[in-house]
Structures are given as structure tokens and as C-alpha cells.
Motif scaffolding. Structure first.
Motif, PDB file in Angstrom:
ATOM      1  N   TYR A  39       0.861  -1.184   0.000  1.00 29.82           N
ATOM      2  CA  TYR A  39       0.000   0.000   0.000  1.00 29.82           C
ATOM      3  C   TYR A  39       0.897   1.234   0.000  1.00 29.82           C
ATOM      4  O   TYR A  39       1.554   1.547   0.987  1.00 29.82           O
ATOM      5  CB  TYR A  39      -0.953   0.037   1.189  1.00 29.82           C
ATOM      6  N   ASP A  40       0.919   1.900  -1.140  1.00 29.49           N
ATOM      7  CA  ASP A  40       1.714   3.109  -1.342  1.00 29.49           C
ATOM      8  C   ASP A  40       0.778   4.307  -1.186  1.00 29.49           C
ATOM      9  O   ASP A  40      -0.113   4.506  -2.012  1.00 29.49           O
ATOM     10  CB  ASP A  40       2.318   3.056  -2.750  1.00 29.49           C
ATOM     11  N   PHE A  41       0.968   5.099  -0.131  1.00 34.96           N
ATOM     12  CA  PHE A  41       0.076   6.242   0.098  1.00 34.96           C
ATOM     13  C   PHE A  41       0.752   7.573  -0.226  1.00 34.96           C
ATOM     14  O   PHE A  41       0.405   8.617   0.317  1.00 34.96           O
ATOM     15  CB  PHE A  41      -0.493   6.229   1.522  1.00 34.96           C
ATOM     16  N   THR A  42       1.678   7.529  -1.187  1.00 29.10           N
ATOM     17  CA  THR A  42       2.395   8.741  -1.565  1.00 29.10           C
ATOM     18  C   THR A  42       1.482   9.761  -2.232  1.00 29.10           C
ATOM     19  O   THR A  42       1.565  10.963  -1.932  1.00 29.10           O
ATOM     20  CB  THR A  42       3.561   8.406  -2.517  1.00 29.10           C
ATOM     21  N   LEU A  43       0.634   9.328  -3.141  1.00 27.55           N
ATOM     22  CA  LEU A  43      -0.207  10.262  -3.895  1.00 27.55           C
ATOM     23  C   LEU A  43      -1.525  10.526  -3.173  1.00 27.55           C
ATOM     24  O   LEU A  43      -2.019   9.678  -2.416  1.00 27.55           O
ATOM     25  CB  LEU A  43      -0.457   9.714  -5.292  1.00 27.55           C
ATOM     26  N   PRO A  44      -2.121  11.687  -3.407  1.00 31.64           N
ATOM     27  CA  PRO A  44      -3.325  12.074  -2.655  1.00 31.64           C
ATOM     28  C   PRO A  44      -4.467  11.071  -2.736  1.00 31.64           C
ATOM     29  O   PRO A  44      -5.149  10.827  -1.733  1.00 31.64           O
ATOM     30  CB  PRO A  44      -3.714  13.418  -3.293  1.00 31.64           C
TER      31      PRO A  44
END
Length: 273
Positions: A39-44
């Protein structure tokens, strides 16, 4: 605990935190013979929701260090990420200066949210401001340490249960934590919070900078226009194929130079159990 699944969960604007978290999680999963999810939560858009964790999950959870802390723009989102008894390994990256209170802050956030942080690590990554400060890190030696750390974590996982205390890491008590404040040679604060990159003539309007901005602050129709805040993460500068994004603010450039000149030594990785 009986582990059933390994997660890699991270915020990684320029890719260094992703690299470290992935190295640890992939090795951990291999040691345990378990599947891995990401789970990559880098982008909004990714910060509108969060995975549902369970007691059989082991989450390698990473953020960079900004001004000696977990990036404050992430704090509201992190409050929504619930552990539900999952084991956790908080990991922070830092740009060769220091991780200050970032690791203890991330550990506390995870513990408060129902995770069981039983191990932790701080790794060096190329600084978001610079191409020379900790250039190329994490490197092969760092990734070897990540793999060895994962092997040790896998061996300790069976002993993790509801009574496991959060791993001890360095840092100040919550009420004593402050943000790192750069200063000029006269001791005056250097404030770069409102500084935004400029866009040079080499720009061909490809839109990559808008796509990778973790705050969604660059207008994809006109990449010279900023519609929100800039957190100086370096994503648009480092990922522009034309090298068209840059800073010219005097305070920013002074601070960048001071970091590059003052922290040339090879900062060490720190591992905790």
C-alpha cells in the motif's frame, strides 16, 4: 504471533523509502514463507482510504524524515490507519543529517493506532534537496543491512503478542519534540515553507511533475502553476526528464549548501529490537 501476511506500506516521494521498505518486507516474507501486499500512500488519491489490517499481519511501515519528524502533512491521514493488533516495523529514512524524533514519533503513532511495533529502523536516503548529499543511498551495503534486519525480525516475530511493549528507539518525549529549524550564519531562522520550484524553458509540458506531486499541487494543464502547497519533497525536480524544475530561492539554496557541506560523512543505519 502467527503471521499470515506481510505488508509494505510507505510514503515515498523520490523512491528511497519505498526501496528500503521493500527490501525489508520482501526478505521478511521470504523468511516466513508468506505473501506480500503493498500500500503506497504517496499520492493524494491513496490517502482517501487505508488497508484493513488484522492480527496476523506484519506491516513494514515507512516514511521519510522531514525537519526531524514524520512529515506533518501526513499526520491526519496516519490517524486513520488502524492496526487491529497487527505487528509493525516502523522505518524512517533521512538525508544524511539525522532522524531526530522521526522514528519515535512513527513508533508512537503506530502503537497508538493498535499496531504492535516490535522492531524499528532508520536508513539513509539521498536527500530530497540534493543530488550529492547521500548520493545513491540506499546503496548495496544499506540493502544488505535491510535484509539482515529482516531476518532478525522474522526470528523474533513468534514472540510478539498483546503484551509486547513498543520497541525502544531514541528520541524525545512527545511534549518535548520540536521541528528542526535551519539557520543562517548569524543564527537567524531560514524559513522555506512557502518556497516553490520554478520551471525552466526546457519544460515540454509532459505532465510527469504533476503526476508525481504527492500533494497534488501542480496543475497538469499548466505545470508552471501551483494550486497547493509545496513540501520540498524533490519529486518534481528529481523525476523531471528534462531537468526543468528547480529552486532559486536564496534561503533554500543556502540551506541546501549548508547541508551538503556540513554532512559529507557517511551517516550510519540504525536498527532496533
Amino acid at each position: 504471533m502467527k503471521a499470515e501476511r506481510v505488508w509494505k506500506m510507505y510514503w515515498s516521494a523520490t523512491g528511497t523509502t519505498k526501496t528500503v521498505v521493500s527490501a525489508i518486507a520482501d526478505r521478511l516474507a521470504a523468511e516466513l514463507g508468506l505473501p506480500v501486499e503493498t500500500y503506497d500512500f504517496t499520492l493524494p488519491a491513496a490517502r482517501r482510504t487505508a488497508p484493513e489490517f488484522a492480527a496476523g499481519d506484519v506491516v513494514v511501515f515507512g516514511t521519510p524524515t522531514y525537519a526531524g519528524r514524520v512529515p506533518n502533512v501526513l499526520l491526519k491521514y496516519l490517524e486513520t490507519v488502524k492496526g487491529s493488533g497487527a505487528a509493525a516495523i516502523p522505518v524512517v529514512t533521512f538525508g544524511n543529517r539525522a532522524f531526530d524524533d522521526a522514528l519515535i514519533e512513527l513508533r508512537d503513532i503506530l502503537a497508538d493506532n493498535g499496531f504492535r511495533p516490535f522492531a524499528a529502523a532508520a536508513f539513509v536516503g539521498e536527500h530530497s534537496f540534493s543530488k550529492t548529499l547521500a548520493a545513491g543511498r540506499p546503496d548495496a551495503d544499506d540493502l544488505l543491512l535491510a535484509a539482515q534486519f529482516a531476518e532478525q525480525a522474522a526470528a523474533r516475530l513468534a514472540g510478539v503478542d498483546a503484551q509486547t511493549a513498543p520497541v525502544e528507539v531514541p528520541g524525545r518525549a512527545r511534549e518535548a519534540r520540536t521541528y528542526y529549524q535551519p539557520r543562517d550564519r548569524a543564527g537567524n531562522p531560514v524559513d522555506i515553507r512557502k518556497v516553490k520550484p520554478l520551471t525552466g524553458e526546457a519544460c515540454d509540458q509532459c505532465g510527469i511533475c504533476a503526476a508525481v506531486c504527492p500533494m497534488g499541487s501542480i496543475n497538469p494543464e499548466n505545470v508552471r502553476e501551483y494550486t497547493g502547497i509545496c513540501i520540498k519533497c524533490g519529486a518534481c525536480v528529481k523525476k523531471c526528464p528534462q531537468g526543468a524544475k528547480y529552486y532559486d530561492d536564496a534561503g533554500y539554496l543556502y540551506h541546501k549548501t549548508e547541508l551538503e557541506e556540513g554532512y559529507k560523512r557517511r551517516a550510519e543505519v540504525s536498527l532496533f529490537f
